[in-house]
Motif scaffolding. Structure first.
Motif, PDB file in Angstrom:
ATOM      1  N   GLY A   1       0.943  18.694   1.826  1.00  0.00           N
ATOM      2  CA  GLY A   1      -0.179  17.782   1.635  1.00  0.00           C
ATOM      3  C   GLY A   1       0.295  16.412   1.181  1.00  0.00           C
ATOM      4  N   TRP A   2       1.239  16.394   0.243  1.00  0.00           N
ATOM      5  CA  TRP A   2       1.816  15.130  -0.220  1.00  0.00           C
ATOM      6  C   TRP A   2       2.569  14.442   0.918  1.00  0.00           C
ATOM      7  CZ3 TRP A   2      -0.043  13.245  -4.473  1.00  0.00           C
ATOM      8  CH2 TRP A   2      -0.497  14.099  -5.478  1.00  0.00           C
ATOM      9  N   PHE A   3       3.284  15.234   1.720  1.00  0.00           N
ATOM     10  CA  PHE A   3       4.005  14.698   2.879  1.00  0.00           C
ATOM     11  C   PHE A   3       3.028  14.015   3.836  1.00  0.00           C
ATOM     12  CE2 PHE A   3       5.573  15.130   7.227  1.00  0.00           C
ATOM     13  CZ  PHE A   3       6.832  14.587   7.131  1.00  0.00           C
ATOM     14  N   LEU A   4       1.900  14.671   4.112  1.00  0.00           N
ATOM     15  CA  LEU A   4       0.900  14.083   5.001  1.00  0.00           C
ATOM     16  C   LEU A   4       0.290  12.818   4.391  1.00  0.00           C
ATOM     17  CD1 LEU A   4      -0.841  17.292   6.360  1.00  0.00           C
ATOM     18  CD2 LEU A   4       0.759  15.787   7.557  1.00  0.00           C
ATOM     19  N   GLY A   5       0.159  12.798   3.069  1.00  0.00           N
ATOM     20  CA  GLY A   5      -0.310  11.584   2.398  1.00  0.00           C
ATOM     21  C   GLY A   5       0.646  10.431   2.628  1.00  0.00           C
ATOM     22  N   TRP A   6       1.947  10.693   2.478  1.00  0.00           N
ATOM     23  CA  TRP A   6       2.949   9.645   2.726  1.00  0.00           C
ATOM     24  C   TRP A   6       2.966   9.261   4.201  1.00  0.00           C
ATOM     25  CZ3 TRP A   6       4.964   6.271  -0.269  1.00  0.00           C
ATOM     26  CH2 TRP A   6       5.153   6.546  -1.626  1.00  0.00           C
ATOM     27  N   LEU A   7       2.740  10.225   5.088  1.00  0.00           N
ATOM     28  CA  LEU A   7       2.674   9.924   6.511  1.00  0.00           C
ATOM     29  C   LEU A   7       1.543   8.924   6.764  1.00  0.00           C
ATOM     30  CD1 LEU A   7       3.068  12.428   9.370  1.00  0.00           C
ATOM     31  CD2 LEU A   7       1.211  10.812   9.453  1.00  0.00           C
ATOM     32  N   ALA A   8       0.387   9.151   6.153  1.00  0.00           N
ATOM     33  CA  ALA A   8      -0.745   8.233   6.318  1.00  0.00           C
ATOM     34  C   ALA A   8      -0.430   6.855   5.735  1.00  0.00           C
ATOM     35  CB  ALA A   8      -1.987   8.818   5.656  1.00  0.00           C
ATOM     36  N   VAL A   9       0.250   6.821   4.596  1.00  0.00           N
ATOM     37  CA  VAL A   9       0.637   5.539   3.995  1.00  0.00           C
ATOM     38  C   VAL A   9       1.588   4.789   4.922  1.00  0.00           C
ATOM     39  CG1 VAL A   9       1.999   4.502   2.127  1.00  0.00           C
ATOM     40  CG2 VAL A   9       0.224   6.170   1.602  1.00  0.00           C
ATOM     41  N   GLY A  10       2.553   5.481   5.493  1.00  0.00           N
ATOM     42  CA  GLY A  10       3.491   4.841   6.405  1.00  0.00           C
ATOM     43  C   GLY A  10       2.808   4.294   7.645  1.00  0.00           C
ATOM     44  N   ALA A  11       1.905   5.087   8.219  1.00  0.00           N
ATOM     45  CA  ALA A  11       1.191   4.636   9.412  1.00  0.00           C
ATOM     46  C   ALA A  11       0.290   3.450   9.085  1.00  0.00           C
ATOM     47  CB  ALA A  11       0.370   5.786   9.994  1.00  0.00           C
ATOM     48  N   CYS A  12      -0.388   3.510   7.958  1.00  0.00           N
ATOM     49  CA  CYS A  12      -1.277   2.421   7.546  1.00  0.00           C
ATOM     50  C   CYS A  12      -0.479   1.150   7.242  1.00  0.00           C
ATOM     51  CB  CYS A  12      -2.078   2.859   6.326  1.00  0.00           C
ATOM     52  SG  CYS A  12      -3.329   1.698   5.784  1.00  0.00           S
ATOM     53  N   GLY A  13       0.626   1.294   6.540  1.00  0.00           N
ATOM     54  CA  GLY A  13       1.458   0.140   6.207  1.00  0.00           C
ATOM     55  C   GLY A  13       2.083  -0.503   7.431  1.00  0.00           C
ATOM     56  N   ALA A  14       2.600   0.315   8.342  1.00  0.00           N
ATOM     57  CA  ALA A  14       3.218  -0.233   9.550  1.00  0.00           C
ATOM     58  C   ALA A  14       2.183  -0.918  10.427  1.00  0.00           C
ATOM     59  CB  ALA A  14       3.927   0.876  10.326  1.00  0.00           C
ATOM     60  N   THR A  15       1.005  -0.323  10.530  1.00  0.00           N
ATOM     61  CA  THR A  15      -0.063  -0.950  11.309  1.00  0.00           C
ATOM     62  C   THR A  15      -0.508  -2.246  10.639  1.00  0.00           C
ATOM     63  OG1 THR A  15      -0.785   1.227  12.055  1.00  0.00           O
ATOM     64  CG2 THR A  15      -2.341  -0.580  12.330  1.00  0.00           C
ATOM     65  N   GLY A  16      -0.565  -2.245   9.314  1.00  0.00           N
ATOM     66  CA  GLY A  16      -0.929  -3.458   8.586  1.00  0.00           C
ATOM     67  C   GLY A  16       0.063  -4.581   8.814  1.00  0.00           C
ATOM     68  N   LEU A  17       1.344  -4.251   8.819  1.00  0.00           N
ATOM     69  CA  LEU A  17       2.349  -5.282   9.071  1.00  0.00           C
ATOM     70  C   LEU A  17       2.293  -5.785  10.504  1.00  0.00           C
ATOM     71  CD1 LEU A  17       5.416  -3.882   7.100  1.00  0.00           C
ATOM     72  CD2 LEU A  17       3.956  -5.827   6.503  1.00  0.00           C
ATOM     73  N   ALA A  18       1.989  -4.891  11.435  1.00  0.00           N
ATOM     74  CA  ALA A  18       1.932  -5.290  12.839  1.00  0.00           C
ATOM     75  C   ALA A  18       0.703  -6.133  13.149  1.00  0.00           C
ATOM     76  CB  ALA A  18       1.947  -4.056  13.736  1.00  0.00           C
ATOM     77  N   THR A  19      -0.358  -5.948  12.379  1.00  0.00           N
ATOM     78  CA  THR A  19      -1.605  -6.680  12.641  1.00  0.00           C
ATOM     79  C   THR A  19      -1.952  -7.614  11.491  1.00  0.00           C
ATOM     80  OG1 THR A  19      -2.933  -4.901  11.699  1.00  0.00           O
ATOM     81  CG2 THR A  19      -2.520  -4.814  14.069  1.00  0.00           C
TER      82      THR A  19
ATOM     83  N   VAL B   1      -2.216 -10.665  11.190  1.00  0.00           N
ATOM     84  CA  VAL B   1      -3.090 -11.791  11.483  1.00  0.00           C
ATOM     85  C   VAL B   1      -4.564 -11.394  11.374  1.00  0.00           C
ATOM     86  CG1 VAL B   1      -3.758 -13.461  13.268  1.00  0.00           C
ATOM     87  CG2 VAL B   1      -1.369 -12.860  12.956  1.00  0.00           C
ATOM     88  N   SER B   2      -4.910 -10.170  11.762  1.00  0.00           N
ATOM     89  CA  SER B   2      -6.318  -9.771  11.738  1.00  0.00           C
ATOM     90  C   SER B   2      -6.622  -8.930  10.497  1.00  0.00           C
ATOM     91  CB  SER B   2      -6.682  -9.030  13.025  1.00  0.00           C
ATOM     92  OG  SER B   2      -5.857  -7.892  13.174  1.00  0.00           O
ATOM     93  N   ALA B   3      -6.622  -7.624  10.633  1.00  0.00           N
ATOM     94  CA  ALA B   3      -6.985  -6.741   9.518  1.00  0.00           C
ATOM     95  C   ALA B   3      -5.762  -6.242   8.756  1.00  0.00           C
ATOM     96  CB  ALA B   3      -7.767  -5.547  10.049  1.00  0.00           C
TER      97      ALA B   3
ATOM     98  N   ALA C   1      -5.612  -6.180   4.708  1.00  0.00           N
ATOM     99  CA  ALA C   1      -6.404  -5.110   4.089  1.00  0.00           C
ATOM    100  C   ALA C   1      -5.691  -3.765   4.215  1.00  0.00           C
ATOM    101  CB  ALA C   1      -7.790  -5.041   4.724  1.00  0.00           C
ATOM    102  N   LEU C   2      -5.130  -3.487   5.394  1.00  0.00           N
ATOM    103  CA  LEU C   2      -4.403  -2.234   5.581  1.00  0.00           C
ATOM    104  C   LEU C   2      -3.173  -2.167   4.691  1.00  0.00           C
ATOM    105  CD1 LEU C   2      -4.585  -1.761   9.455  1.00  0.00           C
ATOM    106  CD2 LEU C   2      -5.687  -0.357   7.719  1.00  0.00           C
ATOM    107  N   ALA C   3      -2.464  -3.268   4.563  1.00  0.00           N
ATOM    108  CA  ALA C   3      -1.279  -3.292   3.711  1.00  0.00           C
ATOM    109  C   ALA C   3      -1.646  -3.067   2.249  1.00  0.00           C
ATOM    110  CB  ALA C   3      -0.534  -4.613   3.876  1.00  0.00           C
ATOM    111  N   LEU C   4      -2.759  -3.627   1.801  1.00  0.00           N
ATOM    112  CA  LEU C   4      -3.206  -3.412   0.421  1.00  0.00           C
ATOM    113  C   LEU C   4      -3.609  -1.954   0.182  1.00  0.00           C
ATOM    114  CD1 LEU C   4      -5.234  -6.676  -0.244  1.00  0.00           C
ATOM    115  CD2 LEU C   4      -3.007  -6.031  -1.202  1.00  0.00           C
TER     116      LEU C   4
END
Length: 137
Positions: free
Chosen positions: A21-39, A41-43, A46-49
């Motif tokens: 469960g903790w691993f999946l939590g970190w997986l979500a953080v990684g996906a959210c952070g990487a998407t935040g860095l890639a985007t 300019v737009s959203a 907020a995703l990075a925060l």
């Protein structure tokens, strides 16, 4: 097997199951952070925060070996990019009502290769660190 050994084994299994469960939590953080860095300019901000806040919570409360899920999470946007560019490289046209639409696509191979390496590395690192923690306990 004595009663004490059985209780210890159940505790180890519980930690291992809870670790996923903790691993999946970190997986979500990684996906959210990487998407935040890639985007960014737009959203992205907020995703990075959100990712930073969730990472702080996971570091504070979670087991240390689950941070390997971060690498697996970083793979998610890369694998998605590989999927989006699956027709590339070059110009790819699709029929739409009333004509066609064309887009330029990148080659998906680098995105796929790096994504697969990160995805597998996160799982292998988590499993290896989990076994070391079990043998040390």
């Amino acid at each position: 097997m004595t009663h004490v050994d059985a209780v210890a084994e159940r505790g180890r299994r519980g930690r291992r199951a809870g670790g996923w469960g903790w691993f999946l939590g970190w997986l979500a953080v990684g996906a959210c952070g990487a998407t935040g860095l890639a985007t960014v300019v737009s959203a992205g901000l907020a995703l990075a925060l959100v990712a930073a806040g969730a990472a702080g919570l996971l570091v504070w409360r979670g087991p240390r070996n689950a941070i390997a899920g971060l690498a697996t999470g970083l793979a998610v946007p890369l694998l998605y990019l590989a999927y989006l560019n699956r027709g590339g490289p070059g110009t790819v046209c699709h029929a739409v009502p009333g004509g066609q639409t064309c887009t330029d696509e990148y080659t998906p191979v680098p995105f796929l290769a790096i994504g697969c390496v990160l995805f597998c590395a996160g799982f292998l690192l988590f499993a290896t660190l989990g076994r070391r923690a079990d043998t040390a306990a």
